[in-house]
Structures are given as C-alpha cells and as structure tokens.
Design a protein around this motif. Structure first.
Motif, PDB file in Angstrom:
ATOM      1  N   ALA A  39       0.842  -1.190   0.000  1.00  0.00           N
ATOM      2  CA  ALA A  39       0.000   0.000   0.000  1.00  0.00           C
ATOM      3  C   ALA A  39       0.876   1.237   0.000  1.00  0.00           C
ATOM      4  O   ALA A  39       1.925   1.263   0.627  1.00  0.00           O
ATOM      5  N   GLY A  40       0.480   2.249  -0.735  1.00  0.00           N
ATOM      6  CA  GLY A  40       1.164   3.530  -0.649  1.00  0.00           C
ATOM      7  C   GLY A  40       2.100   3.862  -1.792  1.00  0.00           C
ATOM      8  O   GLY A  40       2.526   4.987  -1.918  1.00  0.00           O
ATOM      9  N   ASP A  44       0.029   1.663  -6.505  1.00  0.00           N
ATOM     10  CA  ASP A  44      -1.082   1.455  -5.575  1.00  0.00           C
ATOM     11  C   ASP A  44      -2.042   2.633  -5.600  1.00  0.00           C
ATOM     12  O   ASP A  44      -3.257   2.463  -5.657  1.00  0.00           O
ATOM     13  N   ILE A  45      -1.477   3.843  -5.619  1.00  0.00           N
ATOM     14  CA  ILE A  45      -2.328   5.032  -5.619  1.00  0.00           C
ATOM     15  C   ILE A  45      -3.153   5.087  -6.898  1.00  0.00           C
ATOM     16  O   ILE A  45      -4.364   5.311  -6.877  1.00  0.00           O
ATOM     17  N   ARG A  48      -5.904   2.523  -6.800  1.00  0.00           N
ATOM     18  CA  ARG A  48      -7.018   2.921  -5.939  1.00  0.00           C
ATOM     19  C   ARG A  48      -7.942   3.902  -6.664  1.00  0.00           C
ATOM     20  O   ARG A  48      -9.159   3.870  -6.503  1.00  0.00           O
ATOM     21  N   MET A  49      -7.345   4.780  -7.487  1.00  0.00           N
ATOM     22  CA  MET A  49      -8.176   5.701  -8.278  1.00  0.00           C
ATOM     23  C   MET A  49      -9.007   4.911  -9.281  1.00  0.00           C
ATOM     24  O   MET A  49     -10.194   5.166  -9.472  1.00  0.00           O
ATOM     25  N   GLN A  52     -11.871   3.042  -7.652  1.00  0.00           N
ATOM     26  CA  GLN A  52     -12.979   3.916  -7.292  1.00  0.00           C
ATOM     27  C   GLN A  52     -13.872   4.180  -8.508  1.00  0.00           C
ATOM     28  O   GLN A  52     -15.086   4.061  -8.438  1.00  0.00           O
ATOM     29  N   VAL A  63     -12.741  -3.573  -4.461  1.00  0.00           N
ATOM     30  CA  VAL A  63     -11.906  -3.470  -3.274  1.00  0.00           C
ATOM     31  C   VAL A  63     -10.451  -3.717  -3.645  1.00  0.00           C
ATOM     32  O   VAL A  63     -10.129  -4.702  -4.294  1.00  0.00           O
ATOM     33  N   VAL A  65      -6.852  -4.935  -2.927  1.00  0.00           N
ATOM     34  CA  VAL A  65      -6.224  -5.890  -2.024  1.00  0.00           C
ATOM     35  C   VAL A  65      -4.722  -5.862  -2.278  1.00  0.00           C
ATOM     36  O   VAL A  65      -4.267  -6.235  -3.357  1.00  0.00           O
ATOM     37  N   THR A 280      -7.742  13.712 -12.287  1.00  0.00           N
ATOM     38  CA  THR A 280      -7.062  13.370 -11.025  1.00  0.00           C
ATOM     39  C   THR A 280      -5.753  12.638 -11.289  1.00  0.00           C
ATOM     40  O   THR A 280      -4.726  12.924 -10.676  1.00  0.00           O
ATOM     41  N   ASP A 283      -3.148  15.008 -12.672  1.00  0.00           N
ATOM     42  CA  ASP A 283      -2.642  15.880 -11.608  1.00  0.00           C
ATOM     43  C   ASP A 283      -1.608  15.147 -10.758  1.00  0.00           C
ATOM     44  O   ASP A 283      -0.668  15.742 -10.253  1.00  0.00           O
ATOM     45  N   ALA A 284      -1.815  13.858 -10.590  1.00  0.00           N
ATOM     46  CA  ALA A 284      -0.876  13.085  -9.778  1.00  0.00           C
ATOM     47  C   ALA A 284       0.349  12.658 -10.599  1.00  0.00           C
ATOM     48  O   ALA A 284       1.221  11.968 -10.092  1.00  0.00           O
TER      49      ALA A 284
ATOM     50  N   THR B  40       1.026   3.052   7.358  1.00  0.00           N
ATOM     51  CA  THR B  40       0.959   3.139   5.899  1.00  0.00           C
ATOM     52  C   THR B  40      -0.384   2.654   5.393  1.00  0.00           C
ATOM     53  O   THR B  40      -1.017   3.275   4.540  1.00  0.00           O
ATOM     54  N   ALA B  44      -3.228   4.638   3.346  1.00  0.00           N
ATOM     55  CA  ALA B  44      -3.650   4.206   2.014  1.00  0.00           C
ATOM     56  C   ALA B  44      -5.160   3.993   1.973  1.00  0.00           C
ATOM     57  O   ALA B  44      -5.817   4.313   0.985  1.00  0.00           O
ATOM     58  N   PHE B  51      -9.433  12.827  -1.588  1.00  0.00           N
ATOM     59  CA  PHE B  51      -9.407  13.350  -2.958  1.00  0.00           C
ATOM     60  C   PHE B  51     -10.340  14.546  -3.116  1.00  0.00           C
ATOM     61  O   PHE B  51     -10.018  15.523  -3.773  1.00  0.00           O
ATOM     62  N   VAL B 329       2.791   8.067   0.765  1.00  0.00           N
ATOM     63  CA  VAL B 329       1.357   8.257   0.537  1.00  0.00           C
ATOM     64  C   VAL B 329       1.017   9.738   0.579  1.00  0.00           C
ATOM     65  O   VAL B 329       0.217  10.230  -0.221  1.00  0.00           O
ATOM     66  N   LEU B 335       0.366  15.532  -4.634  1.00  0.00           N
ATOM     67  CA  LEU B 335       0.351  15.588  -6.094  1.00  0.00           C
ATOM     68  C   LEU B 335      -1.070  15.708  -6.626  1.00  0.00           C
ATOM     69  O   LEU B 335      -1.339  16.469  -7.552  1.00  0.00           O
ATOM     70  N   ILE B 336      -1.972  14.945  -6.016  1.00  0.00           N
ATOM     71  CA  ILE B 336      -3.353  14.960  -6.480  1.00  0.00           C
ATOM     72  C   ILE B 336      -3.950  16.355  -6.345  1.00  0.00           C
ATOM     73  O   ILE B 336      -4.780  16.781  -7.131  1.00  0.00           O
ATOM     74  N   ASN B 406      -2.333  -9.551   3.525  1.00  0.00           N
ATOM     75  CA  ASN B 406      -3.437 -10.374   3.056  1.00  0.00           C
ATOM     76  C   ASN B 406      -2.958 -11.752   2.643  1.00  0.00           C
ATOM     77  O   ASN B 406      -3.322 -12.264   1.594  1.00  0.00           O
TER      78      ASN B 406
ATOM     79  N   PRO C 177      -9.685  -8.562   2.988  1.00  0.00           N
ATOM     80  CA  PRO C 177     -10.381  -9.632   2.256  1.00  0.00           C
ATOM     81  C   PRO C 177     -10.098 -11.010   2.834  1.00  0.00           C
ATOM     82  O   PRO C 177      -9.297 -11.763   2.283  1.00  0.00           O
TER      83      PRO C 177
END
Lengths: 322, 500, 179
Positions: A39-40, A44-45, A48-49, A52, A63, A65, A280, A283-284, B40, B44, B51, B329, B335-336, B406, C177
C-alpha cells in the motif's frame, strides 16, 4: 463491548458502499483488484483511483487488495491460479515481463487475459547538474571517455528502472554501473546526495529538482514529451529511438469466464476514459492512454518480444530461456 | 511567522476542518491499535476520502490519521503485548510487563506523555530546522548507513537482558531471518526452502506478533491461570510526577535520535525506536534493568517513534523525498492536489507549508487529549475475564498477521515464531535481539554490499569521517567490558598479592 | 515478558555460578541445529553463486557469516556447559520440560495450525468460530471457572461474539479480504 460497537459503527460509516443497478449476472459480489505491491506506492495510488472509478461504472464495489512480495510474482501467481469468475483482477507492469525470466515461480504472460491498458509512465535519464551533462550526447561523450566510471541509481534487477537503465545502456552504446536501491525514494536520495551521478526513475520523482536546477533530466523515454516536463526532449528526438517506462495493464486469469471478463473490461475502459478520472490521475503525474482488450494484448505481447533480448543481454534471463 | 498565525486561525475557526481533524485522529488511533494495520495501510485506506477535500483539509485529515496511528500502535503493544505498528514493537518490551503488574494505566500515560514529547520535539525540528536539516540527511549514504547498522547491532548485543552470549547468537539468528527471500542487490532468493511465499521475506509483524503475543499465551497455558487482583484493576493512571521527570534526559536523547533517523530517508520508525532504545539500554546497563517494566524503556521507544514523524516530514517538504512509505502516501496526496513537493514548495506555497505545520501540531494536541480521555477505557479492556481476553488476543494475532499482506502464509509464520519463541524462552534464550537483527540486518546487508558495488573497496569505511567515528565508538563499546574484566582481575590479583 | 527474562537472567547466573543445566546445553544445540539447516540450504541452492557480480560479495555473503557465527557459537556453548558439568559433577534438569506443563501449549499450537488450514476451505468466519468454541472453554476451565448451566449458553455466545466482532471490524471496517 460498547467501545467495540462504536468503533465498528464509526468505521462502517467511513467505508464506501456503492450500490447500483446490475445488468448481467456479473458482478454478483464485490470485485477485488489485487495490487501486487505494498500500500502507498505509485502503482497502488493509481490502482485505488481506478478501483474507485470502476466501481462507479460497474455498480458494484471494487476493493483494492495489497499482496506485496517478490516483485509482485507471488500475488500474480495466485491470481493466475485463482478465482475464474471474473471477480478478481490484477495489474501487471514492466517488472512482470522481466520476472517471468528471472523467477522460476513467476507466472507468464500467457496465463493472463489482458483486459485493458492503462498507460506508460516514461522512464527518464537524469544527471546531477554538477556533472555538467545537459543532453544525451553529452552523456555518451563523457561515458566513452571513461567507460564504467559513471554510476546509475536504479531499482533491483528486473525492476522497471533497472530494465530502463539496461535498455538505455544498449541504445546509447555506453557503459555505466547499475547500482540497485530499494524503490524510487532511495534512488532520488542517491542522486541528490551524490552517491551516483545518474538515475533512471519516473518524471514525477525528479521534476521538482529539475526545475530547481539541481538535476538535469536529459531525456524522457516516452512516445511524446511529458506534460510535466515540456522542455525535455524524448529519446527519439535526441536521436536514440527508445520507449520504456512503467507500463501498466489490468488482467484476469486466461481462463476466466469470458462474459464476466467482457463486462469487467468494459467497465474498466469506461473508467479509464472518464474525464474526472483523467484529471485526477494527470494531476498526480500519471500518463493515461487507455486501450481495450485486443489492442492491449497485442501491445503486451509485443513488449514481451522486444524486452526478451535486452533481458538476455543484461543477464536477467535465468529461467524459461527461449 | 505571519503565515503560521494565519493558518492557525483558519484551521481553528473552521468547524469542518476541526471535525475532520478529530475524526482522522480517532480513526488513526483505532486503526493503529489494531494489530497488522500499519500507519501506511491506514493512510492508504483513507487516501481516497481526501481526494474530494480541499488541499488544507486533506492534509489535516491525513496527518491526523498518520500521527494518530503512530501512537495507536503502542496501545495494543502495552495492553496485549502485540505491536499495532512496527514503530511500537519496543514499547511493549517494558510497557507490557508494567501492564501485567496492574499498572496498565500508568504505562499508557507514560507512553502518551513520552510520545507527545517526542512529537513536539519532532515538530520543532521540522519547523525550525527543516531547510537546514534536509541536506544533513545526505551525509548518510550507503557506507554511513552500513556502519550505523553495525553500530546499532553491537550496542544491542551488550545491552540485552539475560545471557549476553546467547543474546548475540539470537541477534545473529534474527539477522539470518532478515536475509530470507529475494536479495535486493541481485534479485536471487535465499533460504526459501522451495516455498515461494518465503521469497517475499519474513515480515516483521507476523514475527513480532508470534514471538511476543503468541509465546506469551503459550507460556500462560502451562499452569492454571490466576488472574492477579492487581491486573484486573485499572490502577493509577497518573505516574508520579517525580518519576516522569527522572526520565527527562532519556526523552531528550531519544527524541533527537528519532528526529535524525526520521530525517534519513528509507530508515523508518522501526529503526528509529531500535536505535533510541538501544542507546538508553547501553547508557543505563549498570544501574537499571530493561525489559521488565522500566518506564525509561517506554519513554525511549515512544519519544523515538513519534519524533521520527516530524523528522520524516523534513525531507518530504523540503526535497520532495519521502523518508518512508507513510510519507510516500502523503506525496501522492500532495500531487493529487496539484502540489509538487520539492525545493520550490517552500518558496511557492509558504501558506500551505504553514498549514501542514499547524495540522501536525493540532493532531499532536488532539491525540494527547483524546487518548487521555480514553486511557481508562483502554486499560479497562484488561479487566475482562481471562477467557475473553486471551481468546480475543489469539484471534487478533491471527487476523493481524493475515491483514499485513493479506496472506494466509503469514498466519503460519506467526504460529511458527510463536512456538519457536516459546521454546527459546524455556531454554533461556532472549528473543528480543532476534527482532533487532530482523529489523537492522537487511539494511546492513543492503548498504554494505551497495557500498562495495559503488566504491569497490572495503577501505572506504576507513576513509569517510562518519564511518570512522562510528566504527571507533563501536570498537570501544565492544571492547570496554573486556578491559573492565581484565582490570578487575588485575586489581583482585594485586589485592590478593598485597599482604605478601 | 518479565518472567521469561528473569528466568533467562537466572539461567546465566546458574551457568556462571551454580551447577550447569540441561537447558543451557540444549540452547547451544538449538543454535547448532539452526546453523546446520541454514548451511544445508545455502549449499544446495544452485542459483546463489550466479549472484557475484563485480565487487559485490554476493547474496550468500552475509548468510554465511551469520550461519558460521551461530554454528560455532552454539558449539562453544555446548562445550562450555559440558566442561562446567564435568567440573561440578552434575548436570541439572530444570523441570521445564514435563508433560504436565507442555500438553496444553502444544495443543494450542496444533489447533492453531488446523485453524490456519481450515481457513481456506471453510472461510475465515466459520473457522474462527470452530476454533473459538473449545478454546473459550479451555481458558474458562484454566482460570478456575465452573461449568454451571449458565456457562453452557454463555461460553458459546462469547466465542461467537469475539470471533464475529473481530471479523467484522477487519472485514467491514478496513475491507480486509478474508478467505
């Protein structure tokens, strides 16, 4: 118990619950996007976008994972052998192509069906400003004077940045030492601190230092100039045609339910073409150039074919020799 | 200065911002307290919510969760001997024994005061020295890092409780465990015994949960469980003021260590606490024992852990360089919102920098206040009937180990290390050094070998100022006990020979 | 923690001052065993020698150092205890390894492994409940609780609540999960 129930309530209030009309018999439950990285990170970022946006288009929650480990091979192997109902998808990147030949436990490209192509974040060649290097030609000249003396900061063998540095070495016809670091932050630290003179991360990693005049980005290995660094030429413009970087694509197991894969693939491509998502992501600092399943499959197969000889040359082919 | 004032007023008067700060801090504390949910991961998970917020609010929100979770990990470390986050894994060495003696409230308050002190020092470090300190991090390159790890490991060897000799061997075993999996420099796998999952290496959380949490329960099952009356009472919450004051020197030293390690990119909180704890143990090895409820141990670990938060923000804001995965993160979040962290953030957006400073200060205060209110409730968890408490801990051990990556395999690793830790304690082998080996070992190996790739020569360690100084101190630390013994023996011999 | 460490410290004391114990010898033996397993793994790995490039001492450099120190150190500990034993004329048993003490911890380790194996086929929630039911009773018995009628209902209820509560917290709260 009261404390626990408060906690549960507070947390459930925070989690997204997306509900909407469902057309086919897919998806019947929340879909998981397996990210084979911790994560992070950058991927990953971005994932996640995408998750969504895809969940909006799919009308079912998606989700993320995280299953990090061994350069992503562990999670991808489990995805390839796992759920075929289309409720589990994952991402592959440049490093995956290399891992196929470096790790006997890694899955191969033909074990996946590519649903969509996300984009390529081009690699860059950067040099410390105090080296006086401003262009790729400068670099070639300097490296030829003193072969092997220059050092480049990159990630571990088989990683995107390592592969990019190896490709550039071949294309430029020069020699420099590849010094491996654990991820992009230590790479940036290394070049800023002067442990190496060169580095091959992504544009976002060094653009601030480039603008501040501490680092010179010599060239971008993209198809076109990068929107964050419009003043930096591409490798092709500089006379060394090369496109490389972090290629990202979304995949399901090769034998996943085709109907479900189609629904999912369509939702993902819709999400990738969504305007607000594009804004978005841009921008990132991410480059988004979506492709559908067929185009994306051809692209990845071609990448696999093109990278193999380079990996062989760089000594990264240890298994599955062709 | 005017920006700082302006930002303070803006944040404190906006009810939405304040509400976000409270929610984020609370969620951070709770998620941090859950085993296996690191800072972290907390960030995340919460990132997508930010956002849609304004940049300032997003920072208040994320920093609240970041700092809250860094502290929250210590709650489970103290109460149930399972670290919530890697940074809290040393808090439990002294915190848990204290809680077991019925002083959970005191242990928590000690930790809270110490972490707040560390947080404040980190904050001042960030605000006052940020531009100057940022470049200082560059003094630490691969050779310096390698020697720093040798320095840390050798201090720990002598500072361990129990048999020093067995402690060194246990530390070496931890170092070996740290080499399991793919090698950073060559991408080749070691000690995987044909198990693909082991290629990913041994994650610190399943290891620590097993060797501390599960081992404790196995040990407990040996005989009928007698819940001591003291343990069921929450006990005093406030430690004696005198006792708190006694640890001031520790608090200051550990904050400075935490701040510095925080500034060095890629070091992380586990390294920060290892270094500060080791330093205090070494300094007080003659007069105090650590590892059975010494408040100084809690203070050393906690100040180090939370001072590192401010430290980690220094390279992020000044150079755009994330020191660890948490700040990575935050880079994504910046950045966003169209803010490129880097040298120009200071000149282009001084108001935004001020917002970050105020946000961090606010969350330090909020964490302190909220936790103080909740301390009694947290400590009360321990007065649950043993069956509920221990079954709950067992299931948390399992869920926490799973949740880190996980991976079901991590649950198996946790069980393995629980059983191994049980065997080791029965044989009188100290287990804490294994954890130091596991944390510091991989960094030692990576940097040592990278130094050789870069400089091609072992002599480089003797040609650079920082490594030379550190190696000299290491040599003194390692050899001093021997000289001490020799001197003692000579003195004794002289005494015996005296009468003749 | 405190108890173990005190025992560890006591162990050192007894090696230094009192008669040597079997556990001190066993501690050395454990390290020798670890070193043997580690060196077997390093020897039989065909890939490791490939790793040496240029000035890098290779991926097996640090592992070999660690393995050697552990092996020799363990051996030294064993020999040292034996010499002490010979001098003192005794080798004391500690009374730590007796069935009366060990059976329940061993049972917990075994049932945890079964729990882990059952998670995939049964799902995390079901497996947790099945694990929790007997163990809540064991902890109840171990802490001196009586099995009156009331507890026949209360204990299973508690087991389900604890397992279910933790499960919901991770699953619904943080989207972990679980299988």
């Amino acid at each position: 118990m009261s404390l626990k129930s408060i906690v549960v309530a507070a947390l459930s209030a925070l989690t997204l619950s997306v509900s909407g009309a469902v057309a086919a018999d897919f998806p019947t439950k929340p879909v998981s996007l397996v990210v084979p990285w911790p994560a992070g990170g950058g991927s990953d970022i971005l994932m996640r976008m995408i998750a969504q946006k895809t969940s909006e288009k799919l009308g079912q929650s998606v989700v993320v994972v995280n299953q990090p480990g061994a350069g992503g091979s562990l999670a991808l192997r489990e995805v390839a052998d796992g759920d075929k109902s289309g409720h589990t998808f994952s991402m592959i990147a440049t490093g995956f192509i290399a891992e196929q030949y470096g790790n006997p436990n890694a899955p191969t490209l033909d074990q996946f069906k590519v649903l969509a192509f996300v984009g390529t974040d081009p690699a860059i060649m950067a040099a410390r400003a105090d080296t006086g290097l401003k262009t790729l030609d400068d670099l070639v000249r300097k490296a030829k004077e003193d072969p092997g003396k220059l050092r480049n900061a990159n990630d571990q063998p088989g990683g995107t940045s390592y592969v990019a540095a190896s490709l550039m070495k071949l294309k430029l016809g020069i020699d420099y030492t590849l010094v491996p670091y654990a991820g992009s932050a230590p790479v940036v630290q290394a070049i800023l601190a002067g442990e190496t003179q060169l580095a091959t991360p992504s544009v976002t990693d060094l653009i601030a230092q480039h603008e501040a005049g501490e680092i010179n980005i010599l060239a971008v290995a993209g198809v076109e100039r990068h929107f964050l660094a419009p003043d930096v030429p591409t490798f092709t413009e500089a006379g060394y045609p090369l496109v490389t970087g972090t290629v990202r694509a979304l995949v399901v197991p090769a034998d996943a339910d085709p109907a479900a894969a189609e629904v999912l693939g369509k939702a993902i491509v819709d999400a990738l073409n969504d305007e607000s998502f594009n804004k978005t992501a841009r921008d990132a600092g991410f480059t988004i150039t979506p492709m559908g399943s067929e185009e994306a499959t051809a692209f990845m197969e071609n990448l696999d074919k093109e990278m193999y000889p380079v990996l062989l040359e760089a000594g990264l082919v240890k298994v599955r020799q062709k | 200065m005017t920006e700082l004032l302006h930002a303070t007023v803006t944040i404190l008067t906006d009810p939405v911002t304040m509400a976000l700060a409270v929610v984020a801090t609370l969620v951070g504390i709770i998620l941090g307290a859950l085993p296996g949910i690191s800072s972290t991961m907390t960030l995340a998970v919460l990132l997508p919510f930010s956002f849609s917020m304004e940049p300032g609010n997003a920072m208040v929100f994320l920093l609240g969760a970041f700092y809250g979770s860094a502290w929250g990990g210590s709650i489970s470390a103290i109460l149930i001997n399972i670290p919530g986050t890697p940074g809290s894994m040393l808090t439990q060495l002294d915190g848990y024994p204290l809680a077991k003696r019925g002083q959970a409230g005191v242990a928590l308050t000690y930790a809270l005061i110490a972490s707040t002190f560390g947080g404040v020092v980190g904050w001042f470090g960030l605000v006052i020295f940020a531009p100057t300190l940022a470049r200082a991090g560059f003094a630490f390159q691969s050779p310096e890092f390698a020697v720093l790890m040798i320095f840390g490991l050798s201090m720990l060897a002598y500072a361990s409780p129990g048999s020093t000799f067995l402690a060194i061997l246990a530390g070496m075993f931890g170092l070996l465990l740290g080499t399991v999996g793919l090698d950073m420099i060559t991408n080749l796998s070691r000690f995987d015994f044909g198990i693909p999952r082991l290629q990913a290496g041994i994650n610190i959380i399943p290891f620590a949960v097993g060797i501390f949490g599960l081992t404790e329960i196995l040990k407990l099952l040996e005989q009928p469980i007698v819940q001591e009356k003291a343990a069921t009472q929450i006990g005093e919450i406030w430690p004696r003021f005198r006792d708190v004051i006694k640890t001031w020197a520790t608090a200051i030293r550990s904050s400075i260590v935490g701040l510095i390690v925080g500034i060095i990119p890629a070091a992380g909180s586990a390294v920060a606490v290892s270094m500060s704890y080791a330093q205090e143990k070494k300094l007080y090895e003659k007069t105090e024992t650590f590892g059975n409820g010494n408040p100084r141990g809690i203070v050393a670990a906690e100040t180090g852990n939370n001072a590192a938060v401010g430290g980690a923000l220094v390279p992020l804001l000044t150079l755009g360089l994330p020191g660890d995965t948490m700040t990575a993160v935050l880079v994504g979040a910046l950045l966003i919102h169209g803010l490129q962290p880097g040298p120009q953030l200071f000149t282009k957006h001084p108001d935004f920098i001020a917002t970050i400073y105020v946000a961090l200060a606010l969350t330090i205060v909020l964490t302190f206040v909220l936790s103080l209110v909740l301390t009694r409730a947290f400590a009360k968890l321990l007065s649950a009937p043993p069956r509920i408490l221990y079954l709950g801990i067992l299931i948390l051990c399992v869920t926490g180990s799973f949740a880190v990556q996980n991976a079901l395999f991590d649950v198996l690793l946790m069980i393995f290390f629980g059983a191994l830790g049980y065997l080791f304690t029965k044989l009188g082998i100290p287990t804490a050094p294994m954890m130091f080996g596991l944390v510091l070992g991989p960094l030692l190996e990576e940097n040592l070998r990278r130094t050789l790739v870069v400089y091609g020569d072992w002599m480089v360690f003797f040609q650079r100022p920082i490594p030379v100084v550190l190696l000299a101190i290491t040599a003194v630390v390692l050899l001093l006990p021997f000289f001490g013994k020799v001197r003692e023996r000579l003195a004794r011999a002289a005494l015996e020979a005296g009468p003749d | 923690m405190s108890r173990e460490i005190n025992e560890g410290a006591a162990g050192t004391e007894s090696v230094l001052a009192g008669p040597p114990r079997v556990v001190d010898f066993a501690a050395g033996a454990v390290f020798v065993l670890i070193a043997l397993i580690a060196s077997w793994s390093l020897w039989t790995d065909p890939y490791l020698e490939l790793g040496k490039v240029g000035d890098d001492p290779g991926p097996s450099f640090i592992p070999w150092i660690g393995t050697t120190v552990i092996g020799l150190g363990g051996l030294a500990q064993m020999i040292w205890v034996l010499i002490k034993a010979k001098k003192a004329g005794v080798l004391k048993t500690s009374g730590e390894f007796v069935v009366a003490k060990l059976w329940l911890p061993a049972l917990l380790v075994v049932s945890l492994i079964i729990y882990q194996l059952a998670m995939k086929p049964l799902g995390f929630f079901t497996a947790s409940i099945i694990f929790a039911l007997p163990w809540v009773a064991v902890f109840h018995w171990r802490s001196g609780g009586a099995f009156t009628k009331r507890y026949l209902i209360q204990l299973p209820l508690e087991a389900v609540l604890i397992a279910g509560g933790i499960y919901s917290l991770f699953y619904y709260g943080i989207n972990v999960p679980f299988p």
